[in-house]
Design an enzyme around this catalytic site. Sequence first.
Site, PDB file in Angstrom:
ATOM      1  N   ALA A 128       0.686  -1.130  -0.043  1.00 44.95           N
ATOM      2  CA  ALA A 128       0.113   0.080  -0.093  1.00 44.95           C
ATOM      3  C   ALA A 128       0.873   1.339   0.254  1.00 44.95           C
ATOM      4  CB  ALA A 128      -0.832   0.051   1.355  1.00 44.95           C
ATOM      5  N   ASN A 129       2.311   1.191   0.145  1.00 46.06           N
ATOM      6  CA  ASN A 129       2.960   2.462   0.355  1.00 46.06           C
ATOM      7  C   ASN A 129       3.242   3.037  -1.192  1.00 46.06           C
ATOM      8  OD1 ASN A 129       4.765  -0.189   0.057  1.00 46.06           O
ATOM      9  ND2 ASN A 129       6.050   1.453  -0.546  1.00 46.06           N
ATOM     10  N   ILE A 132      -0.527   1.522  -7.413  1.00 44.10           N
ATOM     11  CA  ILE A 132      -1.987   1.160  -7.226  1.00 44.10           C
ATOM     12  C   ILE A 132      -2.238   0.745  -5.835  1.00 44.10           C
ATOM     13  CG2 ILE A 132      -3.738  -0.344  -7.983  1.00 44.10           C
ATOM     14  CD1 ILE A 132      -1.836  -0.755 -10.692  1.00 44.10           C
ATOM     15  N   TYR A 286       6.152 -14.255 -14.703  1.00 44.57           N
ATOM     16  CA  TYR A 286       5.013 -13.233 -14.290  1.00 44.57           C
ATOM     17  C   TYR A 286       3.806 -13.586 -14.953  1.00 44.57           C
ATOM     18  CZ  TYR A 286       2.744  -8.800 -13.897  1.00 44.57           C
ATOM     19  OH  TYR A 286       1.655  -7.762 -13.556  1.00 44.57           O
TER      20      TYR A 286
END
Length: 416
Positions: A128-129, A132, A286
Amino acid sequence: MASYLPDTDSEDELPPGWDERATLDGKVYYANHVSKSTQWSHPRTGKKKKVSGEMPHGWERKLTKDGVVFYIDHINQKTTYTDPRLAFAVEEKESPTDIRQRFDGSTFALQVLHGRDLGGKVAIVTGANCGIGFETAKALAYHGCEVYFACRDRDKAKVAMDKICKERPNSIVHFLPLDLASLKSVAEFCEKFEREKKPIHMLILNAGVFGLPYSVTEDGYETTFQVNHLAHFYLVKLLTPLLIKSAPCRVVVLSSESHRFSYITKDNISEDRLSPKSGFYSIIAYNDSKLCNILFSNELNKRLSSKNVFSNAVHPGNLVSSYLPRSWWLYRLLFAFVRPFTKSLAQAASTSVYCTAAHELNGVGGMYFNNCFRCRPSKAAEDEDLAQKLWDLSESMVANAVDEKGHNDDAQGSSE
Protein backbone atom coordinates in the site's frame (compact mmCIF):
# COMPACT_ATOMS: atom_id res chain seq x y z
CA MET A 1 -49.22 7.45 -18.20
CA ALA A 2 -46.24 7.79 -20.54
CA SER A 3 -48.48 9.20 -23.29
CA TYR A 4 -49.01 12.51 -21.55
CA LEU A 5 -45.71 12.93 -19.78
CA PRO A 6 -43.63 15.77 -21.23
CA ASP A 7 -40.52 15.05 -23.29
CA THR A 8 -37.20 15.27 -21.51
CA ASP A 9 -33.52 14.83 -22.25
CA SER A 10 -33.29 12.27 -19.46
CA GLU A 11 -35.58 9.29 -19.00
CA ASP A 12 -34.80 9.45 -15.29
CA GLU A 13 -36.10 12.99 -14.92
CA LEU A 14 -39.27 13.16 -12.87
CA PRO A 15 -42.48 14.66 -14.28
CA PRO A 16 -43.75 17.91 -12.73
CA GLY A 17 -45.38 17.37 -9.35
CA TRP A 18 -43.35 14.28 -8.49
CA ASP A 19 -40.70 13.92 -5.78
CA GLU A 20 -38.08 11.22 -5.17
CA ARG A 21 -37.52 10.02 -1.61
CA ALA A 22 -35.88 7.14 0.26
CA THR A 23 -36.79 5.10 3.30
CA LEU A 24 -34.33 4.63 6.15
CA ASP A 25 -33.47 1.12 4.92
CA GLY A 26 -32.67 2.40 1.42
CA LYS A 27 -35.79 1.79 -0.69
CA VAL A 28 -36.50 4.60 -3.15
CA TYR A 29 -40.11 5.68 -3.61
CA TYR A 30 -41.90 8.44 -5.53
CA ALA A 31 -44.46 10.91 -4.19
CA ASN A 32 -47.09 12.56 -6.39
CA HIS A 33 -47.96 15.91 -4.82
CA VAL A 34 -51.00 16.32 -7.08
CA SER A 35 -52.74 13.05 -6.23
CA LYS A 36 -51.12 12.81 -2.76
CA SER A 37 -50.04 9.24 -3.53
CA THR A 38 -46.77 7.30 -3.49
CA GLN A 39 -45.37 4.38 -5.47
CA TRP A 40 -42.19 2.28 -5.58
CA SER A 41 -41.60 2.44 -9.34
CA HIS A 42 -40.33 5.44 -11.29
CA PRO A 43 -43.36 7.21 -12.85
CA ARG A 44 -41.64 7.50 -16.23
CA THR A 45 -39.53 4.36 -16.60
CA GLY A 46 -41.25 1.97 -14.23
CA LYS A 47 -37.87 1.01 -12.78
CA LYS A 48 -37.32 0.37 -9.10
CA LYS A 49 -34.27 1.77 -7.36
CA LYS A 50 -32.51 1.56 -4.05
CA VAL A 51 -29.81 3.43 -2.20
CA SER A 52 -27.30 2.39 0.40
CA GLY A 53 -28.68 2.37 3.92
CA GLU A 54 -25.60 4.31 4.99
CA MET A 55 -25.20 8.07 4.71
CA PRO A 56 -22.31 9.34 2.55
CA HIS A 57 -19.09 9.82 4.51
CA GLY A 58 -19.26 13.05 6.53
CA TRP A 59 -23.06 13.41 6.34
CA GLU A 60 -25.52 13.25 9.24
CA ARG A 61 -29.32 12.97 9.36
CA LYS A 62 -31.01 15.35 11.83
CA LEU A 63 -34.50 16.38 12.91
CA THR A 64 -35.85 19.87 13.55
CA LYS A 65 -38.00 20.55 16.62
CA ASP A 66 -41.01 20.11 14.35
CA GLY A 67 -39.86 16.66 13.24
CA VAL A 68 -38.66 17.72 9.78
CA VAL A 69 -35.70 15.70 8.48
CA PHE A 70 -32.65 17.59 7.22
CA TYR A 71 -29.07 16.62 6.38
CA ILE A 72 -25.72 18.14 7.36
CA ASP A 73 -22.53 17.76 5.30
CA HIS A 74 -19.85 18.19 7.97
CA ILE A 75 -17.00 18.10 5.45
CA ASN A 76 -18.28 20.97 3.29
CA GLN A 77 -20.31 22.64 6.06
CA LYS A 78 -23.60 22.52 4.15
CA THR A 79 -27.21 21.77 5.10
CA THR A 80 -30.00 20.46 2.86
CA TYR A 81 -33.46 18.89 3.07
CA THR A 82 -32.66 16.51 0.16
CA ASP A 83 -31.52 13.03 1.11
CA PRO A 84 -27.92 12.88 -0.22
CA ARG A 85 -28.20 9.13 -0.80
CA LEU A 86 -30.57 9.76 -3.71
CA ALA A 87 -27.65 11.03 -5.81
CA PHE A 88 -26.26 7.50 -5.75
CA ALA A 89 -29.43 5.47 -6.32
CA VAL A 90 -28.99 2.33 -8.41
CA GLU A 91 -31.51 0.17 -10.21
CA GLU A 92 -32.55 -2.96 -8.34
CA LYS A 93 -31.22 -6.16 -9.91
CA GLU A 94 -33.05 -9.45 -10.18
CA SER A 95 -30.09 -11.67 -9.17
CA PRO A 96 -26.62 -11.25 -7.58
CA THR A 97 -24.88 -11.86 -10.93
CA ASP A 98 -27.02 -9.27 -12.75
CA ILE A 99 -24.29 -6.62 -12.70
CA ARG A 100 -24.84 -3.33 -14.54
CA GLN A 101 -21.77 -1.36 -15.57
CA ARG A 102 -21.56 1.96 -13.71
CA PHE A 103 -17.86 2.74 -14.23
CA ASP A 104 -15.21 2.18 -16.89
CA GLY A 105 -11.49 2.51 -17.60
CA SER A 106 -11.54 6.29 -17.18
CA THR A 107 -13.05 6.15 -13.67
CA PHE A 108 -10.88 7.17 -10.72
CA ALA A 109 -10.78 5.17 -7.49
CA LEU A 110 -12.29 8.01 -5.47
CA GLN A 111 -15.19 8.27 -7.94
CA VAL A 112 -16.12 4.64 -7.33
CA LEU A 113 -16.66 5.42 -3.64
CA HIS A 114 -18.41 8.75 -4.16
CA GLY A 115 -21.25 8.96 -1.65
CA ARG A 116 -20.08 5.98 0.38
CA ASP A 117 -19.29 5.79 4.09
CA LEU A 118 -16.92 2.96 5.03
CA GLY A 119 -16.73 3.95 8.68
CA GLY A 120 -16.36 0.89 10.89
CA LYS A 121 -14.80 -1.18 8.08
CA VAL A 122 -11.24 -2.55 8.30
CA ALA A 123 -9.06 -3.26 5.27
CA ILE A 124 -5.62 -4.75 4.71
CA VAL A 125 -3.78 -3.69 1.55
CA THR A 126 -0.49 -5.37 0.66
CA GLY A 127 1.99 -3.07 -1.04
CA ALA A 128 0.00 0.00 0.00
CA ASN A 129 2.95 2.36 0.24
CA CYS A 130 3.14 3.13 -3.50
CA GLY A 131 1.49 2.81 -6.89
CA ILE A 132 -1.90 1.18 -7.28
CA GLY A 133 -1.82 -0.05 -3.69
CA PHE A 134 -1.43 3.49 -2.38
CA GLU A 135 -4.31 4.81 -4.48
CA THR A 136 -6.47 1.91 -3.28
CA ALA A 137 -5.60 2.53 0.37
CA LYS A 138 -6.13 6.28 -0.04
CA ALA A 139 -9.60 5.90 -1.57
CA LEU A 140 -10.68 3.57 1.24
CA ALA A 141 -9.21 5.75 3.99
CA TYR A 142 -10.77 8.92 2.54
CA HIS A 143 -14.18 7.31 2.99
CA GLY A 144 -13.75 6.32 6.61
CA CYS A 145 -12.25 2.82 6.29
CA GLU A 146 -9.52 1.83 8.74
CA VAL A 147 -6.62 0.71 6.55
CA TYR A 148 -3.60 -1.42 7.42
CA PHE A 149 -0.56 -0.87 5.21
CA ALA A 150 1.10 -4.29 4.81
CA CYS A 151 4.50 -3.32 3.41
CA ARG A 152 8.20 -4.16 3.63
CA ASP A 153 9.55 -0.66 4.19
CA ARG A 154 8.36 1.15 7.30
CA ASP A 155 9.78 4.53 6.23
CA LYS A 156 8.10 4.47 2.81
CA ALA A 157 4.83 3.37 4.37
CA LYS A 158 5.02 6.19 6.90
CA VAL A 159 5.55 8.75 4.13
CA ALA A 160 2.50 7.38 2.29
CA MET A 161 0.33 7.35 5.43
CA ASP A 162 1.41 10.86 6.38
CA LYS A 163 0.40 12.08 2.93
CA ILE A 164 -3.09 10.63 3.34
CA CYS A 165 -3.50 12.04 6.86
CA LYS A 166 -2.30 15.47 5.73
CA GLU A 167 -4.94 15.59 2.98
CA ARG A 168 -7.66 13.95 5.10
CA PRO A 169 -6.80 14.42 8.82
CA ASN A 170 -9.48 12.04 10.10
CA SER A 171 -8.05 9.06 8.19
CA ILE A 172 -7.27 5.94 10.23
CA VAL A 173 -4.19 4.18 8.86
CA HIS A 174 -1.68 1.77 10.39
CA PHE A 175 1.53 0.03 9.38
CA LEU A 176 2.39 -3.62 9.88
CA PRO A 177 5.58 -5.07 8.32
CA LEU A 178 5.12 -7.70 5.62
CA ASP A 179 7.83 -9.09 3.35
CA LEU A 180 6.29 -11.49 0.84
CA ALA A 181 9.72 -12.90 0.03
CA SER A 182 9.67 -14.47 3.49
CA LEU A 183 6.99 -16.89 4.65
CA LYS A 184 8.23 -16.29 8.19
CA SER A 185 7.40 -12.59 7.74
CA VAL A 186 3.91 -13.56 6.53
CA ALA A 187 3.33 -15.62 9.68
CA GLU A 188 4.63 -12.80 11.89
CA PHE A 189 2.33 -10.32 10.15
CA CYS A 190 -0.71 -12.51 10.84
CA GLU A 191 0.28 -12.92 14.49
CA LYS A 192 0.67 -9.16 14.90
CA PHE A 193 -2.62 -8.41 13.18
CA GLU A 194 -4.50 -10.91 15.32
CA ARG A 195 -3.17 -9.09 18.38
CA GLU A 196 -4.86 -5.96 17.06
CA LYS A 197 -8.23 -7.63 17.83
CA LYS A 198 -9.74 -6.22 14.65
CA PRO A 199 -11.96 -7.84 12.01
CA ILE A 200 -11.05 -7.94 8.32
CA HIS A 201 -13.80 -6.73 6.03
CA MET A 202 -11.58 -6.18 2.99
CA LEU A 203 -8.33 -7.95 2.07
CA ILE A 204 -6.64 -6.55 -1.04
CA LEU A 205 -3.74 -8.68 -2.30
CA ASN A 206 -2.10 -5.93 -4.32
CA ALA A 207 1.68 -6.29 -3.94
CA GLY A 208 3.67 -7.84 -6.76
CA VAL A 209 6.93 -7.87 -8.70
CA PHE A 210 7.66 -7.87 -12.42
CA GLY A 211 10.72 -8.41 -14.58
CA LEU A 212 12.98 -9.73 -11.84
CA PRO A 213 16.14 -11.63 -12.83
CA TYR A 214 16.30 -15.15 -11.48
CA SER A 215 16.56 -15.24 -7.72
CA VAL A 216 15.48 -17.48 -4.88
CA THR A 217 13.83 -16.42 -1.62
CA GLU A 218 14.97 -17.55 1.81
CA ASP A 219 12.28 -20.22 1.53
CA GLY A 220 13.92 -21.73 -1.54
CA TYR A 221 11.37 -20.66 -4.16
CA GLU A 222 11.69 -18.44 -7.23
CA THR A 223 10.97 -14.87 -6.12
CA THR A 224 8.34 -13.80 -8.67
CA PHE A 225 6.23 -16.88 -7.95
CA GLN A 226 6.49 -16.55 -4.19
CA VAL A 227 5.85 -12.81 -3.97
CA ASN A 228 3.02 -12.73 -6.51
CA HIS A 229 1.25 -15.93 -5.47
CA LEU A 230 2.62 -18.28 -2.83
CA ALA A 231 3.08 -15.74 -0.01
CA HIS A 232 -0.38 -14.27 -0.62
CA PHE A 233 -1.77 -17.81 -0.59
CA TYR A 234 -0.11 -18.40 2.77
CA LEU A 235 -1.36 -15.05 4.09
CA VAL A 236 -4.96 -15.95 3.28
CA LYS A 237 -4.59 -19.45 4.70
CA LEU A 238 -3.42 -18.04 8.04
CA LEU A 239 -6.10 -15.34 8.08
CA THR A 240 -8.97 -17.61 7.00
CA PRO A 241 -10.40 -18.15 10.52
CA LEU A 242 -10.48 -14.38 11.05
CA LEU A 243 -12.00 -13.78 7.60
CA ILE A 244 -14.80 -16.20 8.41
CA LYS A 245 -15.32 -14.63 11.81
CA SER A 246 -15.44 -11.15 10.20
CA ALA A 247 -17.89 -12.14 7.45
CA PRO A 248 -19.29 -10.77 5.32
CA CYS A 249 -15.96 -9.83 3.82
CA ARG A 250 -14.22 -9.64 0.47
CA VAL A 251 -10.85 -10.67 -0.89
CA VAL A 252 -9.53 -8.91 -4.00
CA VAL A 253 -6.61 -10.47 -5.88
CA LEU A 254 -4.70 -8.35 -8.40
CA SER A 255 -4.01 -10.33 -11.54
CA SER A 256 -3.33 -9.14 -15.09
CA GLU A 257 -4.30 -9.74 -18.69
CA SER A 258 -0.83 -11.28 -18.90
CA HIS A 259 -2.41 -14.43 -17.44
CA ARG A 260 -3.63 -15.18 -20.97
CA PHE A 261 -0.03 -15.85 -22.03
CA SER A 262 0.63 -18.51 -19.42
CA TYR A 263 0.88 -22.10 -20.62
CA ILE A 264 0.31 -23.81 -17.29
CA THR A 265 -2.05 -26.77 -17.69
CA LYS A 266 -3.34 -29.66 -15.62
CA ASP A 267 -0.74 -31.84 -17.27
CA ASN A 268 2.37 -29.71 -16.68
CA ILE A 269 1.67 -27.91 -13.41
CA SER A 270 4.37 -28.81 -10.90
CA GLU A 271 6.77 -27.26 -8.43
CA ASP A 272 9.49 -27.25 -11.10
CA ARG A 273 7.20 -25.39 -13.50
CA LEU A 274 6.07 -22.79 -10.94
CA SER A 275 9.49 -22.36 -9.32
CA PRO A 276 12.04 -23.40 -11.96
CA LYS A 277 15.70 -23.89 -11.21
CA SER A 278 16.70 -23.66 -14.88
CA GLY A 279 15.29 -22.29 -18.13
CA PHE A 280 13.99 -19.20 -16.33
CA TYR A 281 12.39 -16.30 -18.23
CA SER A 282 11.10 -13.41 -16.16
CA ILE A 283 8.13 -12.63 -18.40
CA ILE A 284 6.99 -16.28 -18.35
CA ALA A 285 7.32 -16.34 -14.56
CA TYR A 286 5.16 -13.22 -14.35
CA ASN A 287 2.50 -14.56 -16.73
CA ASP A 288 2.34 -17.82 -14.79
CA SER A 289 1.98 -16.01 -11.47
CA LYS A 290 -0.89 -13.92 -12.82
CA LEU A 291 -2.75 -17.05 -13.93
CA CYS A 292 -2.13 -18.44 -10.45
CA ASN A 293 -3.77 -15.32 -9.01
CA ILE A 294 -7.07 -15.96 -10.80
CA LEU A 295 -7.03 -19.69 -10.14
CA PHE A 296 -6.37 -19.03 -6.46
CA SER A 297 -9.14 -16.42 -6.25
CA ASN A 298 -11.65 -18.75 -7.87
CA GLU A 299 -10.77 -21.70 -5.64
CA LEU A 300 -10.80 -19.49 -2.54
CA ASN A 301 -14.28 -18.28 -3.43
CA LYS A 302 -15.41 -21.85 -4.04
CA ARG A 303 -14.22 -22.87 -0.58
CA LEU A 304 -15.35 -19.86 1.46
CA SER A 305 -18.36 -18.29 -0.30
CA SER A 306 -20.71 -20.48 1.75
CA LYS A 307 -19.21 -18.79 4.82
CA ASN A 308 -19.89 -15.30 3.38
CA VAL A 309 -16.29 -14.70 2.29
CA PHE A 310 -16.12 -13.79 -1.40
CA SER A 311 -13.09 -13.41 -3.66
CA ASN A 312 -12.64 -11.80 -7.07
CA ALA A 313 -9.61 -11.19 -9.28
CA VAL A 314 -8.97 -7.92 -11.12
CA HIS A 315 -6.87 -6.52 -13.95
CA PRO A 316 -5.81 -2.94 -13.09
CA GLY A 317 -4.70 -1.89 -16.57
CA ASN A 318 -2.08 -2.40 -19.23
CA LEU A 319 1.45 -1.04 -18.69
CA VAL A 320 0.33 1.30 -15.91
CA SER A 321 3.15 3.62 -14.86
CA SER A 322 3.70 2.27 -11.35
CA TYR A 323 6.66 0.90 -9.42
CA LEU A 324 6.13 -2.55 -10.94
CA PRO A 325 8.81 -2.29 -13.67
CA ARG A 326 11.47 -0.98 -11.28
CA SER A 327 13.62 -4.11 -11.56
CA TRP A 328 15.02 -3.49 -15.07
CA TRP A 329 15.81 -0.26 -16.92
CA LEU A 330 14.39 -1.55 -20.22
CA TYR A 331 10.96 -2.15 -18.66
CA ARG A 332 11.10 1.26 -16.97
CA LEU A 333 11.81 2.85 -20.36
CA LEU A 334 8.94 0.96 -22.01
CA PHE A 335 6.46 1.87 -19.28
CA ALA A 336 7.56 5.52 -19.42
CA PHE A 337 7.15 5.60 -23.21
CA VAL A 338 3.54 4.35 -23.12
CA ARG A 339 2.56 6.35 -20.04
CA PRO A 340 0.55 9.02 -21.96
CA PHE A 341 -1.61 6.26 -23.44
CA THR A 342 -2.36 4.24 -20.32
CA LYS A 343 -4.35 4.65 -17.13
CA SER A 344 -3.19 6.84 -14.29
CA LEU A 345 -2.57 5.15 -10.95
CA ALA A 346 -5.87 6.48 -9.61
CA GLN A 347 -7.69 4.99 -12.60
CA ALA A 348 -5.79 1.71 -12.29
CA ALA A 349 -6.93 1.39 -8.67
CA SER A 350 -10.61 1.85 -9.53
CA THR A 351 -11.33 -1.81 -10.31
CA SER A 352 -9.71 -2.94 -7.05
CA VAL A 353 -11.80 -0.43 -5.11
CA TYR A 354 -14.93 -1.39 -7.03
CA CYS A 355 -14.54 -5.09 -6.20
CA THR A 356 -13.71 -4.17 -2.61
CA ALA A 357 -16.76 -2.05 -1.86
CA ALA A 358 -19.45 -1.89 -4.58
CA HIS A 359 -22.90 -2.74 -3.21
CA GLU A 360 -23.90 -4.64 -6.34
CA LEU A 361 -21.11 -7.15 -5.67
CA ASN A 362 -22.55 -8.22 -2.31
CA GLY A 363 -22.59 -12.01 -2.43
CA VAL A 364 -20.65 -12.09 -5.71
CA GLY A 365 -17.36 -13.94 -6.13
CA GLY A 366 -15.31 -16.19 -8.37
CA MET A 367 -15.18 -13.60 -11.14
CA TYR A 368 -12.55 -11.63 -13.05
CA PHE A 369 -12.98 -7.86 -13.48
CA ASN A 370 -11.46 -5.35 -15.89
CA ASN A 371 -12.42 -1.65 -16.10
CA CYS A 372 -14.87 -2.09 -13.19
CA PHE A 373 -16.86 -4.72 -15.04
CA ARG A 374 -16.93 -8.49 -15.29
CA CYS A 375 -14.58 -9.84 -17.96
CA ARG A 376 -14.13 -13.37 -19.27
CA PRO A 377 -10.65 -14.69 -18.36
CA SER A 378 -8.76 -17.35 -20.28
CA LYS A 379 -10.08 -20.90 -20.42
CA ALA A 380 -7.19 -22.03 -18.22
CA ALA A 381 -8.24 -19.50 -15.55
CA GLU A 382 -11.71 -21.07 -15.47
CA ASP A 383 -10.40 -24.63 -15.18
CA GLU A 384 -11.65 -25.87 -11.80
CA ASP A 385 -9.40 -28.94 -11.84
CA LEU A 386 -6.35 -26.77 -12.49
CA ALA A 387 -7.36 -24.45 -9.64
CA GLN A 388 -7.67 -27.44 -7.30
CA LYS A 389 -4.25 -28.75 -8.34
CA LEU A 390 -2.66 -25.33 -7.81
CA TRP A 391 -4.23 -25.10 -4.34
CA ASP A 392 -2.96 -28.54 -3.33
CA LEU A 393 0.50 -27.84 -4.74
CA SER A 394 0.66 -24.45 -2.99
CA GLU A 395 -0.27 -26.04 0.32
CA SER A 396 2.46 -28.62 -0.14
CA MET A 397 5.09 -26.03 -1.05
CA VAL A 398 4.21 -23.83 1.93
CA ALA A 399 4.26 -26.80 4.30
CA ASN A 400 7.64 -27.96 3.02
CA ALA A 401 9.17 -24.50 3.30
CA VAL A 402 7.73 -23.74 6.73
CA ASP A 403 8.73 -27.14 8.14
CA GLU A 404 12.24 -26.95 6.69
CA LYS A 405 12.69 -23.35 7.82
CA GLY A 406 11.44 -24.28 11.27
CA HIS A 407 13.93 -27.14 11.48
CA ASN A 408 16.73 -24.86 10.30
CA ASP A 409 15.85 -22.21 12.88
CA ASP A 410 15.74 -24.83 15.62
CA ALA A 411 19.11 -26.17 14.55
CA GLN A 412 20.61 -22.69 14.46
CA GLY A 413 19.16 -21.92 17.90
CA SER A 414 20.58 -25.10 19.44
CA SER A 415 24.03 -24.45 17.95
CA GLU A 416 24.08 -21.02 19.47
